[in-house]
Scaffold this motif. Structure first.
Motif, PDB file in Angstrom:
ATOM      1  N   MET A 282     -67.543 -63.633   3.957  1.00  0.00           N
ATOM      2  CA  MET A 282     -66.378 -64.463   3.667  1.00  0.00           C
ATOM      3  C   MET A 282     -66.128 -64.405   2.179  1.00  0.00           C
ATOM      4  O   MET A 282     -67.002 -64.138   1.430  1.00  0.00           O
ATOM      5  N   ASN A 283     -65.091 -64.719   1.704  1.00  0.00           N
ATOM      6  CA  ASN A 283     -64.289 -63.856   0.902  1.00  0.00           C
ATOM      7  C   ASN A 283     -63.749 -64.247  -0.445  1.00  0.00           C
ATOM      8  O   ASN A 283     -62.722 -63.761  -0.731  1.00  0.00           O
ATOM      9  N   GLN A 284     -64.237 -65.002  -1.258  1.00  0.00           N
ATOM     10  CA  GLN A 284     -63.453 -65.402  -2.425  1.00  0.00           C
ATOM     11  C   GLN A 284     -64.110 -64.955  -3.704  1.00  0.00           C
ATOM     12  O   GLN A 284     -65.269 -65.179  -3.917  1.00  0.00           O
ATOM     13  N   LYS A 285     -63.344 -64.342  -4.570  1.00  0.00           N
ATOM     14  CA  LYS A 285     -63.797 -64.039  -5.930  1.00  0.00           C
ATOM     15  C   LYS A 285     -63.105 -64.993  -6.880  1.00  0.00           C
ATOM     16  O   LYS A 285     -61.885 -65.070  -6.883  1.00  0.00           O
ATOM     17  N   GLY A 286     -63.905 -65.643  -7.710  1.00  0.00           N
ATOM     18  CA  GLY A 286     -63.327 -66.653  -8.581  1.00  0.00           C
ATOM     19  C   GLY A 286     -62.290 -66.116  -9.528  1.00  0.00           C
ATOM     20  O   GLY A 286     -61.353 -66.787  -9.895  1.00  0.00           O
ATOM     21  N   GLY A 287     -62.435 -64.844  -9.979  1.00  0.00           N
ATOM     22  CA  GLY A 287     -61.504 -64.304 -10.949  1.00  0.00           C
ATOM     23  C   GLY A 287     -60.311 -63.621 -10.332  1.00  0.00           C
ATOM     24  O   GLY A 287     -59.500 -63.037 -11.033  1.00  0.00           O
ATOM     25  N   GLY A 288     -60.189 -63.635  -9.018  1.00  0.00           N
ATOM     26  CA  GLY A 288     -59.053 -62.980  -8.375  1.00  0.00           C
ATOM     27  C   GLY A 288     -59.450 -61.640  -7.807  1.00  0.00           C
ATOM     28  O   GLY A 288     -60.459 -61.044  -8.176  1.00  0.00           O
ATOM     29  N   LEU A 289     -58.628 -61.124  -6.930  1.00  0.00           N
ATOM     30  CA  LEU A 289     -58.888 -59.856  -6.286  1.00  0.00           C
ATOM     31  C   LEU A 289     -57.977 -58.799  -6.900  1.00  0.00           C
ATOM     32  O   LEU A 289     -56.770 -58.962  -6.966  1.00  0.00           O
ATOM     33  N   ALA A 290     -58.567 -57.699  -7.316  1.00  0.00           N
ATOM     34  CA  ALA A 290     -57.771 -56.656  -7.940  1.00  0.00           C
ATOM     35  C   ALA A 290     -56.877 -55.962  -6.925  1.00  0.00           C
ATOM     36  O   ALA A 290     -55.766 -55.557  -7.217  1.00  0.00           O
ATOM     37  N   GLU A 291     -57.380 -55.804  -5.692  1.00  0.00           N
ATOM     38  CA  GLU A 291     -56.600 -55.134  -4.664  1.00  0.00           C
ATOM     39  C   GLU A 291     -56.859 -55.800  -3.324  1.00  0.00           C
ATOM     40  O   GLU A 291     -58.006 -56.034  -2.963  1.00  0.00           O
ATOM     41  N   LEU A 292     -55.807 -56.091  -2.601  1.00  0.00           N
ATOM     42  CA  LEU A 292     -55.964 -56.751  -1.318  1.00  0.00           C
ATOM     43  C   LEU A 292     -56.317 -55.744  -0.234  1.00  0.00           C
ATOM     44  O   LEU A 292     -55.849 -54.617  -0.262  1.00  0.00           O
ATOM     45  N   PRO A 293     -57.156 -56.128   0.755  1.00  0.00           N
ATOM     46  CA  PRO A 293     -57.435 -55.247   1.873  1.00  0.00           C
ATOM     47  C   PRO A 293     -56.157 -54.919   2.633  1.00  0.00           C
ATOM     48  O   PRO A 293     -55.156 -55.621   2.541  1.00  0.00           O
ATOM     49  N   GLU A 294     -56.201 -53.843   3.417  1.00  0.00           N
ATOM     50  CA  GLU A 294     -55.021 -53.347   4.098  1.00  0.00           C
ATOM     51  C   GLU A 294     -54.356 -54.397   4.977  1.00  0.00           C
ATOM     52  O   GLU A 294     -53.131 -54.466   5.064  1.00  0.00           O
ATOM     53  N   LYS A 295     -55.149 -55.232   5.643  1.00  0.00           N
ATOM     54  CA  LYS A 295     -54.598 -56.173   6.607  1.00  0.00           C
ATOM     55  C   LYS A 295     -54.296 -57.548   6.011  1.00  0.00           C
ATOM     56  O   LYS A 295     -54.007 -58.484   6.742  1.00  0.00           O
ATOM     57  N   SER A 296     -54.360 -57.692   4.710  1.00  0.00           N
ATOM     58  CA  SER A 296     -54.079 -58.995   4.118  1.00  0.00           C
ATOM     59  C   SER A 296     -52.578 -59.282   4.148  1.00  0.00           C
ATOM     60  O   SER A 296     -51.769 -58.368   4.250  1.00  0.00           O
ATOM     61  N   PRO A 297     -52.174 -60.545   4.092  1.00  0.00           N
ATOM     62  CA  PRO A 297     -50.751 -60.900   4.165  1.00  0.00           C
ATOM     63  C   PRO A 297     -49.960 -60.305   3.014  1.00  0.00           C
ATOM     64  O   PRO A 297     -50.428 -60.289   1.876  1.00  0.00           O
TER      65      PRO A 297
ATOM     66  N   TYR B 160     -58.329 -76.824   2.517  1.00  0.00           N
ATOM     67  CA  TYR B 160     -57.370 -77.437   1.590  1.00  0.00           C
ATOM     68  C   TYR B 160     -58.089 -78.042   0.382  1.00  0.00           C
ATOM     69  O   TYR B 160     -57.638 -77.954  -0.753  1.00  0.00           O
ATOM     70  N   ARG B 161     -59.236 -78.681   0.660  1.00  0.00           N
ATOM     71  CA  ARG B 161     -59.960 -79.305  -0.430  1.00  0.00           C
ATOM     72  C   ARG B 161     -60.489 -78.268  -1.413  1.00  0.00           C
ATOM     73  O   ARG B 161     -60.515 -78.482  -2.604  1.00  0.00           O
ATOM     74  N   GLN B 162     -60.969 -77.153  -0.894  1.00  0.00           N
ATOM     75  CA  GLN B 162     -61.444 -76.087  -1.782  1.00  0.00           C
ATOM     76  C   GLN B 162     -60.304 -75.522  -2.618  1.00  0.00           C
ATOM     77  O   GLN B 162     -60.482 -75.243  -3.815  1.00  0.00           O
ATOM     78  N   LEU B 163     -59.144 -75.342  -2.006  1.00  0.00           N
ATOM     79  CA  LEU B 163     -58.001 -74.836  -2.764  1.00  0.00           C
ATOM     80  C   LEU B 163     -57.619 -75.804  -3.875  1.00  0.00           C
ATOM     81  O   LEU B 163     -57.285 -75.379  -4.991  1.00  0.00           O
TER      82      LEU B 163
ATOM     83  N   THR C  66     -57.472 -76.904  -9.631  1.00  0.00           N
ATOM     84  CA  THR C  66     -57.849 -77.770 -10.754  1.00  0.00           C
ATOM     85  C   THR C  66     -58.633 -76.993 -11.797  1.00  0.00           C
ATOM     86  O   THR C  66     -58.437 -77.174 -13.006  1.00  0.00           O
ATOM     87  N   ALA C  67     -59.516 -76.108 -11.347  1.00  0.00           N
ATOM     88  CA  ALA C  67     -60.310 -75.300 -12.278  1.00  0.00           C
ATOM     89  C   ALA C  67     -59.430 -74.374 -13.112  1.00  0.00           C
ATOM     90  O   ALA C  67     -59.818 -73.949 -14.204  1.00  0.00           O
TER      91      ALA C  67
END
Length: 346
Positions: free
Chosen positions: A1-16, A42-45, A50-51
């Motif tokens: 499961m899937n989150q990088k704090g600094g953002g994703l440089a490239e989205l996987p093929e099936k991402s929205p 929602y709470r994590q988002l 906030t960060a």
């Protein structure tokens, strides 16, 4: 499961991808699919935003993603960043939003708001209702407009397990690592199935009031093998308390809400106005000890217990709240589940 704090440089093929959205409803559905793809509650988002010095209350996220109107540009920026997207991907969502805003028709002689500048933050959520107050009015999940990107949303939900992505371990500070006694659910929540203990082949899911008095979708016990069932996600707003969310491939996200009056009194209705402060959408989970997975589910707003109507073990029996009796019909089995797999097709 899937989150990088600094953002994703490239989205996987099936991402929205927002480029395919042509209407406000399609854009919001794609944004909702992105939220599911992120694997964040929602709470994590809210914490992620906030960060990054953004203001994005969990209740605002739930409400905005449940609508069919075009979200504000500031919301799109904050939400996509919180989902883990990098600057280039955030720009794609912003440009798609501006494109759709420019194509919207004129209303009352004036063009709709195109948000050329960052908007003011959303107003704070209202104060919690007093104990015993009726559940707030809201659109039924069953009344929401069809034709959204339902298949896409389910397909994207399956990418929660995309390899190479790691979940940020941040959790609400007020919750322990395991917030529900007897249930090995992390503080960020979990997908799950809820079964009546006396009929474990059935699941608490979408059904209808068999009396015909209440014509909107309600919670009922139905065969778990039914492929059309909404996916269930348990999100803990407090200790031993959960919000029961339904992720529906056609209608989006709804939260089970106890009805306190009218022809649907004491039934549970999935509503799209999910809100952390709404006591009618909160359920206390009481561990019954042995067997380990058995629990009593009690609406916070009344303190009563859930059970099938008339103690029925048959397919289609509605879930209702009633006074706690300790009887076996108020016993439920809660099984945590892995993230959903991609949908095979529309």
């Amino acid at each position: 499961m899937n989150q990088k704090g600094g953002g994703l440089a490239e989205l996987p093929e099936k991402s929205p991808r927002p480029a395919e959205a042509r209407t406000p409803a399609e854009f919001t559905a794609a944004l909702r699919a992105l939220r599911i793809w992120s694997g964040l509650t929602y709470r994590q988002l809210e914490g992620k935003a906030t960060a990054q010095t953004d203001t994005l209350p969990a209740s605002t996220i739930a409400t905005t993603l449940g609508r069919f109107t075009l979200p504000r540009e500031g919301f799109v920026d904050a939400c996509t960043r919180a989902c883990g997207l990098g600057p280039e991907d955030v720009d794609q969502w912003r440009e798609a939003r501006r494109r759709i805003a420019a194509d919207e028709p004129v209303v009352n002689g004036e063009a709709r708001d195109r948000d050329p500048d960052p908007p003011a933050p959303d107003p704070p959520a209202p104060d919690p209702p007093a104990p015993g107050a009726p559940a707030p009015a809201g659109l039924s999940l069953g009344h929401r407009v069809a034709g959204l990107l339902g298949a896409t949303a389910l397909g994207i939900a399956g990418t929660l397990g995309v390899s190479g992505l790691t979940r940020d371990a941040s959790t609400p500070a007020a919750l322990p690592e395991m917030p529900v006694t007897g249930l090995r659910m992390p503080a960020v929540g979990s997908w799950a199935q809820i079964h009546p203990a006396r009929a474990p082949e059935l699941c608490l899911t979408e059904g209808r009031d068999r009396t015909g008095r209440y014509r909107t979708a309600v919670a009922a016990q139905r065969p778990c093998a039914n492929a059309a069932l909404p996916l269930v996600f348990l999100e803990p707003p407090g200790r031993d308390t959960v919000q029961i969310q339904w992720h529906h491939g056609k209608y989006g996200i709804g939260c089970l809400t106890v009805l306190s009056k009218g022809p649907g009194r004491d039934l549970l209705q999935p509503r799209d106005d999910c809100a952390d402060h709404d006591r009618a959408q909160q359920f206390r989970i009481e561990h019954l000890g042995a067997p380990a997975t058995h629990f009593r589910i009690r609406p916070v707003i009344t303190g009563w217990c859930l059970s099938p109507r008339h103690q029925d073990t048959e397919d289609g029996a509605e879930a209702v709240q009633g006074r706690c009796s300790g009887a076996t019909d108020q016993d439920f089995v809660i099984e945590l589940a892995p993230p959903p797999h991609p949908a095979a097709g529309p």
